[in-house]
Design a protein around this motif. Structure first.
Motif, PDB file in Angstrom:
ATOM      1  N   VAL A 118       0.794  -1.253   0.035  1.00 28.67           N
ATOM      2  CA  VAL A 118      -0.015  -0.159   0.038  1.00 28.67           C
ATOM      3  C   VAL A 118       1.056   1.289  -0.172  1.00 28.67           C
ATOM      4  O   VAL A 118       0.499   2.304  -0.809  1.00 28.67           O
ATOM      5  N   GLY A 119       2.118   1.185   0.796  1.00 30.21           N
ATOM      6  CA  GLY A 119       2.916   2.470   0.855  1.00 30.21           C
ATOM      7  C   GLY A 119       3.499   2.621  -0.564  1.00 30.21           C
ATOM      8  O   GLY A 119       3.766   3.686  -0.979  1.00 30.21           O
ATOM      9  N   MET A 120       3.905   1.728  -1.325  1.00 34.93           N
ATOM     10  CA  MET A 120       4.414   1.798  -2.449  1.00 34.93           C
ATOM     11  C   MET A 120       3.647   2.319  -3.721  1.00 34.93           C
ATOM     12  O   MET A 120       4.002   3.093  -4.191  1.00 34.93           O
ATOM     13  N   VAL A 121       2.436   1.864  -3.603  1.00 34.43           N
ATOM     14  CA  VAL A 121       1.503   2.315  -4.626  1.00 34.43           C
ATOM     15  C   VAL A 121       1.131   3.817  -4.420  1.00 34.43           C
ATOM     16  O   VAL A 121       1.184   4.665  -5.234  1.00 34.43           O
ATOM     17  N   ILE A 122       0.630   4.006  -3.119  1.00 31.67           N
ATOM     18  CA  ILE A 122       0.423   5.462  -2.777  1.00 31.67           C
ATOM     19  C   ILE A 122       1.726   6.207  -3.062  1.00 31.67           C
ATOM     20  O   ILE A 122       1.314   7.488  -3.555  1.00 31.67           O
ATOM     21  N   GLY A 123       2.754   5.904  -2.599  1.00 33.40           N
ATOM     22  CA  GLY A 123       3.801   6.875  -2.575  1.00 33.40           C
ATOM     23  C   GLY A 123       4.444   6.968  -3.965  1.00 33.40           C
ATOM     24  O   GLY A 123       4.695   8.163  -4.126  1.00 33.40           O
ATOM     25  N   PHE A 124       4.383   5.973  -4.862  1.00 33.69           N
ATOM     26  CA  PHE A 124       4.807   6.240  -6.121  1.00 33.69           C
ATOM     27  C   PHE A 124       3.749   6.983  -7.041  1.00 33.69           C
ATOM     28  O   PHE A 124       4.395   7.961  -7.722  1.00 33.69           O
ATOM     29  N   THR A 125       2.616   6.850  -6.985  1.00 37.03           N
ATOM     30  CA  THR A 125       1.665   7.516  -7.615  1.00 37.03           C
ATOM     31  C   THR A 125       1.764   9.019  -7.200  1.00 37.03           C
ATOM     32  O   THR A 125       1.702   9.828  -7.831  1.00 37.03           O
ATOM     33  N   ALA A 126       1.723   9.013  -5.979  1.00 32.85           N
ATOM     34  CA  ALA A 126       1.793  10.689  -5.469  1.00 32.85           C
ATOM     35  C   ALA A 126       3.180  11.475  -5.951  1.00 32.85           C
ATOM     36  O   ALA A 126       2.997  12.363  -6.425  1.00 32.85           O
ATOM     37  N   GLY A 127       4.218  10.661  -5.771  1.00 35.16           N
ATOM     38  CA  GLY A 127       5.331  11.203  -5.993  1.00 35.16           C
ATOM     39  C   GLY A 127       5.624  11.583  -7.539  1.00 35.16           C
ATOM     40  O   GLY A 127       6.358  12.446  -8.079  1.00 35.16           O
ATOM     41  N   TYR A 128       5.287  10.591  -8.470  1.00 29.47           N
ATOM     42  CA  TYR A 128       5.310  10.636  -9.725  1.00 29.47           C
ATOM     43  C   TYR A 128       4.310  11.532 -10.715  1.00 29.47           C
ATOM     44  O   TYR A 128       4.545  12.399 -11.336  1.00 29.47           O
ATOM     45  N   LEU A 174      -3.030  -2.341   6.912  1.00 26.93           N
ATOM     46  CA  LEU A 174      -3.917  -1.375   6.689  1.00 26.93           C
ATOM     47  C   LEU A 174      -3.645  -0.266   7.428  1.00 26.93           C
ATOM     48  O   LEU A 174      -4.154   1.012   7.177  1.00 26.93           O
ATOM     49  N   THR A 175      -3.082  -0.251   8.608  1.00 27.31           N
ATOM     50  CA  THR A 175      -2.690   1.041   9.579  1.00 27.31           C
ATOM     51  C   THR A 175      -1.261   1.147   9.663  1.00 27.31           C
ATOM     52  O   THR A 175      -0.921   2.528  10.407  1.00 27.31           O
ATOM     53  N   SER A 176      -0.318   0.565   9.102  1.00 26.08           N
ATOM     54  CA  SER A 176       1.164   0.901   9.258  1.00 26.08           C
ATOM     55  C   SER A 176       1.700   1.271   7.960  1.00 26.08           C
ATOM     56  O   SER A 176       2.892   1.524   8.034  1.00 26.08           O
ATOM     57  N   TRP A 177       1.015   1.571   6.867  1.00 27.74           N
ATOM     58  CA  TRP A 177       1.753   2.246   5.780  1.00 27.74           C
ATOM     59  C   TRP A 177       1.897   3.705   5.637  1.00 27.74           C
ATOM     60  O   TRP A 177       2.779   4.142   4.771  1.00 27.74           O
ATOM     61  N   PRO A 178       1.413   4.466   6.448  1.00 30.28           N
ATOM     62  CA  PRO A 178       1.379   6.045   6.049  1.00 30.28           C
ATOM     63  C   PRO A 178       3.001   6.532   5.939  1.00 30.28           C
ATOM     64  O   PRO A 178       3.199   7.311   5.119  1.00 30.28           O
ATOM     65  N   TRP A 179       3.817   6.091   7.146  1.00 29.00           N
ATOM     66  CA  TRP A 179       5.107   6.852   7.205  1.00 29.00           C
ATOM     67  C   TRP A 179       6.026   6.118   5.917  1.00 29.00           C
ATOM     68  O   TRP A 179       6.874   6.916   5.297  1.00 29.00           O
ATOM     69  N   ALA A 180       5.838   4.974   5.724  1.00 32.77           N
ATOM     70  CA  ALA A 180       6.347   4.293   4.379  1.00 32.77           C
ATOM     71  C   ALA A 180       5.922   5.209   2.952  1.00 32.77           C
ATOM     72  O   ALA A 180       6.915   5.231   2.153  1.00 32.77           O
ATOM     73  N   ALA A 181       4.863   5.371   3.095  1.00 31.55           N
ATOM     74  CA  ALA A 181       4.179   6.055   1.727  1.00 31.55           C
ATOM     75  C   ALA A 181       4.700   7.589   1.521  1.00 31.55           C
ATOM     76  O   ALA A 181       5.129   7.923   0.575  1.00 31.55           O
TER      77      ALA A 181
END
Length: 307
Positions: A118-128, A174-181
């Motif tokens: 979840v963190g990679m999907v959200i992080g990559f999408t937001a950053g790109y 589902l509750t641990s991904w925000p900091w990774a994102a």
């Protein structure tokens, strides 16, 4: 020397102008392996994890009875027959420890894997993507980040009649991904402005191909270390839920072993062998993972490498 003899005397070999480019990737991998084999933190952490993982995989195969089966006299200290002693009910503590290790690694793998995905999907999408997409995803990340994750997990687990490792791992992920994102977004935002990414855009590649073929490979080491931290975090959260009695309703885990030991007054009765092994097991796993992460940082970061 004639013109006909010159080509015969020339030794064939690769073109010096292109050889460094061809061997750059192999040389980089070779340097990484070289420093990895020389890093004591990485080797020590990996050795501890390997021993505990082998115990979790192999030991239950040689244990005939289940972890909660009454197999011997009650409240017996460690001996040749029962390596970790028995509980107040005559259960083999070593059998519980071996099965609990398996459950602990499984929770870490599933919970950390869900959080990393979840963190990679959200992080990559937001950053790109940036712009409005970045603002919306960043807002969602901040909302989840400020939520008291442990409280949410406690409420969710309390209202579930049947709790298993899969459900527990899913809630933890589902509750641990925000900091990774947020961390991945920052890295992706920096790489999205590089020349090789602009060139990929001009070539007509789709966004997801650029992310997974251009941006993600340049962050592979960072993503791997992020997964290790999420792995250890999932184990700690699961152990906390198990310790307060909100763990799986069936089976056994290291946290549940500590919960049962405290519930049945193992500390007051001097039955240290009931709660010390699971506590040391959790500490060894999480501590080794963080030591490995420090070692990997020294291996992947040239500025931290010890010659």
């Amino acid at each position: 020397m004639t013109a006909e003899q010159a080509p015969r005397d020339r030794v064939p070999g690769p073109d010096p102008a292109t050889a460094p480019e061809v061997d750059a990737g192999a040389r980089g991998r070779g340097d990484t392996l070289y420093f990895a084999r020389r890093n004591p933190k990485l080797l020590a952490g990996l050795a501890v994890i390997a021993v505990l993982l082998a115990t979790a995989v192999v030991a239950p195969m040689f244990i005939e009875e289940g972890p909660n089966t009454y197999v011997g006299p009650q409240a017996q200290p460690p001996s040749g027959e029962f390596w970790f002693g028995t509980t107040n009910f005559g259960q083999d503590v070593f059998a519980q420890f071996a099965h609990g290790l398996r459950s602990t690694f499984l929770v870490g793998l599933l919970g950390g894997g869900v959080a990393a995905l979840v963190g990679m999907v959200i992080g990559f999408t937001a950053g790109y993507r940036g712009g409005l997409v970045d603002e919306v995803l960043n807002m969602i990340t901040n909302i989840v980040l400020v939520l008291p994750a442990l409280v949410v997990l406690i409420i969710a687990a309390a209202y579930l009649e049947a709790r298993g490792i899969m459900v527990q791992s899913l809630f933890i992920g589902l509750t641990s991904w925000p900091w990774a994102a947020r961390a991945i977004r920052a890295q992706a935002l920096s790489l999205a402005t590089r020349d090789f990414v602009d060139l990929a855009r001009l070539s007509g590649r789709r966004g997801w191909k650029i992310i997974f073929r251009e941006i993600a490979p340049n962050m592979s080491s960072y993503l791997f270390m992020t997964f290790i931290l999420l792995f250890g975090g999932a184990i700690l959260i699961a152990a906390g839920l198990d310790f307060i009695g909100l763990g799986p309703t069936q089976g056994v885990s290291l946290g549940l072993m500590m919960h049962n030991g405290v519930s049945w007054s193992a500390l007051q009765l001097g039955m240290w062998w009931w709660f010390v092994p699971p506590g040391l097991g959790i500490t060894a796993i999480v501590g080794s993972l963080y030591i490995m992460n420090v070692g990997l940082d020294e291996v992947f970061n040239p500025r931290l490498r010890e010659l």
